[in-house]
Design an enzyme around this catalytic site. Structure first.
Site, PDB file in Angstrom:
ATOM      1  N   ASP A 193       0.852  -1.190   0.000  1.00 44.61           N
ATOM      2  CA  ASP A 193       0.000   0.000   0.000  1.00 44.61           C
ATOM      3  C   ASP A 193       0.891   1.244   0.000  1.00 44.61           C
ATOM      4  O   ASP A 193       1.969   1.234  -0.611  1.00 44.61           O
ATOM      5  CB  ASP A 193      -0.931  -0.041   1.221  1.00 44.61           C
ATOM      6  CG  ASP A 193      -2.263   0.651   0.952  1.00 44.61           C
ATOM      7  OD1 ASP A 193      -2.271   1.893   0.886  1.00 44.61           O
ATOM      8  OD2 ASP A 193      -3.279  -0.049   0.812  1.00 44.61           O
ATOM      9  N   HIS A 225      -3.629   5.931   3.761  1.00 42.47           N
ATOM     10  CA  HIS A 225      -4.352   4.740   3.295  1.00 42.47           C
ATOM     11  C   HIS A 225      -3.702   3.466   3.820  1.00 42.47           C
ATOM     12  O   HIS A 225      -4.385   2.579   4.368  1.00 42.47           O
ATOM     13  CB  HIS A 225      -4.384   4.755   1.764  1.00 42.47           C
ATOM     14  CG  HIS A 225      -5.327   3.778   1.149  1.00 42.47           C
ATOM     15  ND1 HIS A 225      -4.954   2.502   0.803  1.00 42.47           N
ATOM     16  CD2 HIS A 225      -6.641   3.891   0.806  1.00 42.47           C
ATOM     17  CE1 HIS A 225      -5.983   1.876   0.264  1.00 42.47           C
ATOM     18  NE2 HIS A 225      -7.024   2.693   0.258  1.00 42.47           N
ATOM     19  N   ASN A 323     -14.204   0.246  -6.152  1.00 41.87           N
ATOM     20  CA  ASN A 323     -15.249   1.134  -5.649  1.00 41.87           C
ATOM     21  C   ASN A 323     -15.923   1.974  -6.734  1.00 41.87           C
ATOM     22  O   ASN A 323     -16.453   3.049  -6.435  1.00 41.87           O
ATOM     23  CB  ASN A 323     -14.647   2.106  -4.623  1.00 41.87           C
ATOM     24  CG  ASN A 323     -13.893   1.410  -3.533  1.00 41.87           C
ATOM     25  OD1 ASN A 323     -14.279   0.347  -3.077  1.00 41.87           O
ATOM     26  ND2 ASN A 323     -12.782   1.998  -3.115  1.00 41.87           N
ATOM     27  N   SER A 407     -11.197  -1.088   0.075  1.00 38.06           N
ATOM     28  CA  SER A 407      -9.877  -1.046   0.720  1.00 38.06           C
ATOM     29  C   SER A 407      -9.987  -1.372   2.199  1.00 38.06           C
ATOM     30  O   SER A 407      -9.090  -1.983   2.772  1.00 38.06           O
ATOM     31  CB  SER A 407      -9.256   0.350   0.585  1.00 38.06           C
ATOM     32  OG  SER A 407      -8.639   0.525  -0.654  1.00 38.06           O
TER      33      SER A 407
END
Length: 457
Positions: A193, A225, A323, A407
């Site tokens: 990530d 994130h 998404n 996520s």
């Protein structure tokens, strides 16, 4: 060097190419690449400790070889590309060539510098109208067919509402993590990530191994994130400030920075992280990242082979489904790259009412691209309004934050996978089966929720 961004068949690409080498053909593959492309600057992951290529090597070499994966990343001009395609027959060590994609951190809010992955639409195409009708038909069919054969597969309507987060987040409650006696002890989890905030007090003294594959950026997270995702998958049993939000509180954490502080990366950076994680013996790789996929677009054959090879060697790759959907507008999009590969566990998102999150993608592409399982990703509601979403660690001094997205669902599954690995000793495909077989079945279409809601052992 990475070429300027371009687009091929709607894909955002870098100008470089991924080359899949046949199994046990690394050396002959390198010779073929040199013979047909003339590229001389070659870097091999096997020449570095724990196969950890530096970000600069990834950026500066003509050809990068990931030995564990059997993949090369090449800078090719049109003539070289044509030459290599001509050499790719059944007798060649070159099995497949694909353009390298750009990928992004996947969230549903676009908050705090995170990359917004939802493109507003004002019109609905005929194809989308068809999909809406298909979805509604499946919904009606499920209503009539479950439960079947005496097997209870439904939950009481309208679902379970768990909003009291005094001691633990709603996500840890509905996945039964709070009832589990397992901690992930001895299990290595790699989260690929934006990195991690190494100054976070909840992780003081925790064993953590990090590696950045982003040029000129350290593992230290400047985005948030990655810190949020690692918090859910591997956070502490007793954080400094309740509630508990982490699952595998005794896992070994491997932080692979494959996305920049701006939230973007490339296929080669993902592959570098996977190569590194496998070399370090990680049983689980969590990837809350991806790229948009169109209806009818096939999955990456190269990433599918990589994921299959990883499974056969005991590493389960778990990735966010994406998404791009806007279900409140009747728009449902297919599972994104690389989660759409059949050998990568694709995670969709649900809310605390056990309904599909408004942004969560679906298994609409016939050949691959299914949702395999779902996990907590958002509080009920559409864009805006009051939502509690998913609480987890965040950049200091903020410390904690609530975010929504597939996520946020993905690290729930990764953390629970670590609990199953500890409890059963299972790895690879056996671990995959343990997770899906024990999922809580939901009265929703499998294209949206796969096997159901992930449950802790």
């Amino acid at each position: 060097m990475i070429s300027s961004l371009s687009s091929i068949n709607g894909l955002e690409t870098t100008g470089r190419y991924l080359v899949l080498l046949r199994e046990n053909a690394i050396d002959s593959g390198i010779r073929t690449l040199r013979d047909y492309t003339g590229n001389r600057r070659v870097a091999r992951a096997a020449d570095f400790e724990k196969n950890a290529l530096t970000a600069e090597q990834l950026e500066q070499t003509d050809t990068t070889i990931f030995d564990n994966l059997g993949v090369a990343v090449c800078t090719l001009d049109p003539e070289q590309l044509q030459s290599l395609h001509e050499a790719s027959d059944e007798s060649s060590p070159i099995a497949l060539i694909e353009a390298e994609r750009v990928v992004y951190a996947l969230n549903a809010q676009g908050l705090g510098g995170l990359v917004e992955q939802i493109t507003p639409r004002t019109t609905t195409s005929p194809a989308m109208e068809y999909l809406k009708g298909y979805r509604d038909a499946v919904d009606r069919l499920v209503d009539h067919l479950v439960p079947t054969n005496g097997v209870q597969r439904m939950l009481p309507s309208p679902g379970i509402q768990v909003l009291d987060e005094t001691t633990a987040t709603w996500g840890l409650q509905i996945t039964k993590v709070v009832n589990s006696k397992f901690s992930g002890r001895g299990i290595k989890v790699a989260v690929l990530d934006t990195g991690f905030d190494l100054t976070h007090p909840d992780f003081a003294g925790r064993r953590m191994i990090g590696k950045s594959f982003i040029p000129n950026q350290e593992v230290q997270d400047r985005n948030g994130h990655g810190t949020h995702c690692i918090g859910t998958a591997c956070g502490p049993l007793s954080p400094v400030i309740p509630p508990r939000y982490g699952i595998g509180y005794e896992t070994e954490i491997f932080v692979g920075k494959v996305l920049s502080n701006q939230g973007s990366g490339t296929d080669s950076q993902i592959l570098a992280g996977i190569e590194w994680a496998i070399a370090n013996g990680c049983q689980i790789i969590s990837m809350s990242l991806g790229a948009r996929v169109s209806l009818g677009q096939p999955y990456s054959g190269l990433f599918e082979v990589v994921a299959d090879r990883a499974l056969r060697n005991g590493t389960l790759i778990i990735a966010a489904a994406g998404n791009e959907s806007q279900r409140h507008l009747g728009i449902v999009e297919p599972v994104g790259h690389p989660a759409n590969c059949p050998s990568i566990m694709a995670v969709g998102a649900i809310d605390s009412q056990l309904q599909v999150a408004w942004f969560s993608n679906a298994g609409l592409n016939a050949n691959g691209g299914q949702v395999d399982i779902v996990a907590p990703g958002a509080e009920p509601g559409t864009v805006g309004g009051s939502r509690i979403d998913v609480h987890s660690s965040y950049l200091m001094p903020t410390r904690y934050r609530r975010l929504a997205g597939t996520s946020m669902a993905t690290p729930h599954v990764a953390g629970i996978a670590a609990l199953y690995a500890e409890a059963t000793g299972a790895t690879g495909r056996v671990l995959w089966n343990r997770i899906t077989q024990n999922a809580l079945r939901l009265p929703l279409p499998s294209v949206d929720v796969g096997a159901g809601l992930v449950q802790a052992p």
